[in-house]
Design a protein around this motif. Structure first.
Motif, mmCIF file in Angstrom:
data_model
loop_
_atom_site.group_PDB
_atom_site.id
_atom_site.type_symbol
_atom_site.label_atom_id
_atom_site.label_comp_id
_atom_site.label_asym_id
_atom_site.label_seq_id
_atom_site.Cartn_x
_atom_site.Cartn_y
_atom_site.Cartn_z
ATOM 1 N N ARG A 193 31.330 62.503 56.694
ATOM 2 C CA ARG A 193 30.383 61.460 56.271
ATOM 3 C C ARG A 193 30.396 61.235 54.757
ATOM 4 N NH1 ARG A 193 27.094 57.877 57.830
ATOM 5 N NH2 ARG A 193 25.325 57.243 56.528
ATOM 6 N N ASP A 194 30.476 62.313 53.983
ATOM 7 C CA ASP A 194 30.512 62.143 52.536
ATOM 8 C C ASP A 194 31.711 61.309 52.104
ATOM 9 O OD1 ASP A 194 28.204 63.565 52.279
ATOM 10 O OD2 ASP A 194 29.089 65.276 51.243
ATOM 11 N N ASP A 195 32.869 61.531 52.728
ATOM 12 C CA ASP A 195 34.065 60.763 52.383
ATOM 13 C C ASP A 195 33.890 59.287 52.744
ATOM 14 O OD1 ASP A 195 35.356 63.017 51.442
ATOM 15 O OD2 ASP A 195 36.232 63.493 53.394
ATOM 16 N N VAL A 196 33.243 59.017 53.876
ATOM 17 C CA VAL A 196 32.986 57.631 54.286
ATOM 18 C C VAL A 196 32.054 56.951 53.286
ATOM 19 C CG1 VAL A 196 31.845 56.207 56.025
ATOM 20 C CG2 VAL A 196 33.431 58.005 56.737
ATOM 21 N N LEU A 197 30.990 57.655 52.879
ATOM 22 C CA LEU A 197 30.055 57.087 51.910
ATOM 23 C C LEU A 197 30.742 56.780 50.584
ATOM 24 C CD1 LEU A 197 26.971 59.398 52.534
ATOM 25 C CD2 LEU A 197 27.147 56.983 53.142
ATOM 26 N N ARG A 198 31.635 57.671 50.177
ATOM 27 C CA ARG A 198 32.338 57.465 48.903
ATOM 28 C C ARG A 198 33.246 56.236 48.981
ATOM 29 N NH1 ARG A 198 33.233 62.162 48.115
ATOM 30 N NH2 ARG A 198 31.834 62.611 46.403
ATOM 31 N N VAL A 199 33.956 56.087 50.082
ATOM 32 C CA VAL A 199 34.814 54.908 50.263
ATOM 33 C C VAL A 199 33.969 53.636 50.280
ATOM 34 C CG1 VAL A 199 36.261 53.675 51.931
ATOM 35 C CG2 VAL A 199 36.734 56.064 51.396
ATOM 36 N N GLY A 200 32.846 53.678 51.006
ATOM 37 C CA GLY A 200 31.975 52.515 51.083
ATOM 38 C C GLY A 200 31.415 52.133 49.730
ATOM 39 N N ALA A 201 31.009 53.122 48.936
ATOM 40 C CA ALA A 201 30.453 52.856 47.606
ATOM 41 C C ALA A 201 31.508 52.258 46.690
ATOM 42 C CB ALA A 201 29.886 54.139 47.006
ATOM 43 N N ARG A 202 32.721 52.790 46.754
ATOM 44 C CA ARG A 202 33.792 52.285 45.883
ATOM 45 C C ARG A 202 34.158 50.846 46.238
ATOM 46 N NH1 ARG A 202 38.827 55.220 46.259
ATOM 47 N NH2 ARG A 202 39.417 54.021 44.405
ATOM 48 N N TYR A 203 34.264 50.548 47.530
ATOM 49 C CA TYR A 203 34.574 49.170 47.946
ATOM 50 C C TYR A 203 33.460 48.218 47.528
ATOM 51 C CZ TYR A 203 38.885 49.350 50.712
ATOM 52 O OH TYR A 203 40.195 49.421 51.098
ATOM 53 N N SER A 204 32.216 48.610 47.755
ATOM 54 C CA SER A 204 31.082 47.742 47.434
ATOM 55 C C SER A 204 31.013 47.480 45.933
ATOM 56 C CB SER A 204 29.778 48.363 47.923
ATOM 57 O OG SER A 204 29.788 48.525 49.326
ATOM 58 N N GLU A 205 31.230 48.518 45.138
ATOM 59 C CA GLU A 205 31.199 48.348 43.684
ATOM 60 C C GLU A 205 32.326 47.441 43.219
ATOM 61 O OE1 GLU A 205 32.394 48.805 39.707
ATOM 62 O OE2 GLU A 205 33.470 49.981 41.216
ATOM 63 N N PHE A 206 33.511 47.585 43.818
ATOM 64 C CA PHE A 206 34.655 46.752 43.428
ATOM 65 C C PHE A 206 34.418 45.289 43.809
ATOM 66 C CE2 PHE A 206 39.214 45.376 44.062
ATOM 67 C CZ PHE A 206 39.526 45.348 42.706
ATOM 68 N N ILE A 207 33.847 45.062 44.980
ATOM 69 C CA ILE A 207 33.515 43.689 45.376
ATOM 70 C C ILE A 207 32.492 43.105 44.408
ATOM 71 C CG2 ILE A 207 32.418 42.277 47.171
ATOM 72 C CD1 ILE A 207 33.691 44.170 49.231
ATOM 73 N N GLY A 208 31.514 43.927 44.006
ATOM 74 C CA GLY A 208 30.539 43.474 43.021
ATOM 75 C C GLY A 208 31.208 43.061 41.721
ATOM 76 N N TRP A 209 32.200 43.840 41.307
ATOM 77 C CA TRP A 209 32.941 43.501 40.079
ATOM 78 C C TRP A 209 33.689 42.175 40.249
ATOM 79 C CZ3 TRP A 209 33.885 43.201 35.290
ATOM 80 C CH2 TRP A 209 35.150 42.847 34.820
ATOM 81 N N LEU A 210 34.343 41.973 41.392
ATOM 82 C CA LEU A 210 35.080 40.739 41.625
ATOM 83 C C LEU A 210 34.149 39.534 41.605
ATOM 84 C CD1 LEU A 210 37.531 41.895 44.458
ATOM 85 C CD2 LEU A 210 38.063 41.560 42.031
ATOM 86 N N TYR A 211 32.973 39.679 42.221
ATOM 87 C CA TYR A 211 32.004 38.574 42.198
ATOM 88 C C TYR A 211 31.523 38.313 40.769
ATOM 89 C CZ TYR A 211 31.326 37.474 47.129
ATOM 90 O OH TYR A 211 31.500 37.008 48.406
ATOM 91 N N GLN A 212 31.315 39.369 39.997
ATOM 92 C CA GLN A 212 30.882 39.184 38.607
ATOM 93 C C GLN A 212 31.923 38.401 37.822
ATOM 94 O OE1 GLN A 212 30.283 42.821 36.441
ATOM 95 N NE2 GLN A 212 29.551 41.797 34.592
ATOM 96 N N ASP A 213 33.190 38.714 38.038
ATOM 97 C CA ASP A 213 34.238 38.059 37.263
ATOM 98 C C ASP A 213 34.506 36.635 37.733
ATOM 99 O OD1 ASP A 213 35.955 38.205 35.072
ATOM 100 O OD2 ASP A 213 37.684 38.681 36.316
ATOM 101 N N THR A 214 34.002 36.263 38.920
ATOM 102 C CA THR A 214 34.096 34.872 39.339
ATOM 103 C C THR A 214 32.828 34.093 38.991
ATOM 104 O OG1 THR A 214 33.341 35.460 41.576
ATOM 105 C CG2 THR A 214 35.711 35.285 41.253
#
Length: 400
Positions: A153-174
């Motif tokens: 579960r910890d590994d899943v949460l880490r992957v989910g957090a990293r993807y969500s943060e990266f998507i947030g960055w992409l939206y910020q840059d658009t």
């Protein structure tokens, strides 16, 4: 097609606001990727004025709300035209179709590998082409987060957090600040469950950056300070990153002494860390110097900033195209503040070319601010040409 879309709305006595309300309802009804009313307002206007092609997904939406066949609205029966700058995938959520994939090391390894490839490509190609690809992984990640238990579960949460943060960055840059905050907030929720101070501090400073760039520097400073509460548990480069963001917020607030203090501390921490830091390896001494130059420009001291920007550009990695454009746009503003019209034009024109290529709203915003500084020389041919290019870009920049 342009005339038919406008005629279809006007024949029903709908205002654009009424059409947008119906489009939003259709998006939810059809299970499509959510849109904001602001983005739809811009697209409807562009579609009706013929300034943007209507993608197949929007053709579907218009046909739905007007209860019309494609030909009635001027759409080709089997159009294959796709506008990559606005296209979003239709995500099939786990609630709509069962995804039986269990959490296992191979699945998580695949997701990590894909994210790393996208992160390497993003500075080169910009955010607009990556968003659909990265978001297409979220239904799987959403299912894993809701169902994973036990050791993984910890590994899943880490992957989910990293993807969500990266998507947030992409939206910020658009330029989609609301979506950037939403996705980064989701990353924060996952990091909090995980209880990882490194990840929590990183995401807090990202939230600080979003808030500051959106014009909420007070909130930005507060979030940067929240990240620094983890100081005893995080790496030197992460501390430097949070301090750098605190300095940015303080510069926007006009609090010069606090800005200088944060920069000095950030330089010390950056020197104590190294490039191998997984989350903040980028935050080197040179990076802090470049960021501090931006603060100096905001505080009305552009002269030292010009030298710092020029040194940074001489050593800029070839793949960091988008960040080079941002640095050039800031250099152009510094030149303009010093009355160096030629320097401002040269840096601004190169930055505008990169902004057009990558679709980075952050570069565009810097260039739009540059226009105000160039106003005294607006009648010069070069400046008039640059202003014309920037005015055209304002018509395609996505709203926040």
């Amino acid at each position: 097609m342009t005339a038919r879309l406008r005629e279809a709305r006007q024949s029903r006595d709908w205002t654009q606001a009424e059409l947008i309300s119906r489009l939003l309802a259709a998006v939810e009804r059809l299970g499509l990727q959510p849109r904001s009313a602001t983005s739809l307002k811009t697209l409807v206007s562009m579609h009706e004025n013929g300034r943007r092609a209507v993608t197949s997904e929007y053709q579907q939406l218009y046909c739905e709300v007007y209860e019309a066949e494609p030909a009635e609205l001027g759409f080709a029966a089997h159009s294959t035209e796709v506008d990559l700058s606005t296209a979003q995938p239709t995500l099939i959520l786990p609630s709509q179709r069962q995804l039986p994939t269990p959490a296992n090391p191979d699945t998580l390894g695949y997701l990590d590998s894909i994210l790393n490839q996208h992160a390497q490509a993003e500075p080169l190609v910009g955010p607009q082409f990556l968003l659909p690809a990265v978001q297409s992984q979220m239904p799987l990640i959403d299912m894993l987060v809701r169902n994973a238990a036990g050791a993984l579960r910890d590994d899943v949460l880490r992957v989910g957090a990293r993807y969500s943060e990266f998507i947030g960055w992409l939206y910020q840059d658009t330029g989609h600040t609301v979506d950037a905050a939403k996705w980064t907030g989701l990353a924060m929720e996952l990091a909090q469950e995980l209880g990882d101070p490194q990840l929590s501090a990183h995401i807090l400073q990202r939230r600080s950056n979003i808030a500051t760039e959106a014009g909420h520097a007070g909130q930005g400073a507060g979030l940067a300070n929240a990240a620094l509460r983890f100081s005893d548990e995080i790496t030197p480069r992460l501390r430097a990153s949070a301090l750098r963001q605190l300095a940015n917020s303080k510069a926007v607030l006009g609090e010069e002494s606090d800005y200088k203090r944060a920069v000095e501390q950030a330089m010390i921490e950056a020197a104590a860390g190294d490039d191998s830091d997984m989350l903040a390896g980028y935050c080197s001494v040179a990076y802090v110097e470049m960021e501090s130059a931006t603060g100096a420009v905001r505080l009305g001291d552009p002269e030292p900033a010009v030298a710092t920007y020029r040194v940074s550009l001489e050593h800029w990695p070839a793949v960091q195209v988008r960040d080079r454009g941002l640095c050039l746009a800031r250099l152009a503003t510094a030149h303009a503040q010093l009355g160096d019209v030629e320097g401002a034009y040269e840096a601004g024109a190169e930055a505008a070319s990169i902004a057009q290529r990558t679709g980075s709203a952050r570069i565009m915003d810097e260039l739009f601010r540059l226009q105000g500084h160039l106003a005294p020389w607006s009648k010069l041919v070069e400046i008039a040409d640059l202003n014309s290019t920037l005015d055209e870009m304002k018509g395609i920049k996505r709203p926040t």
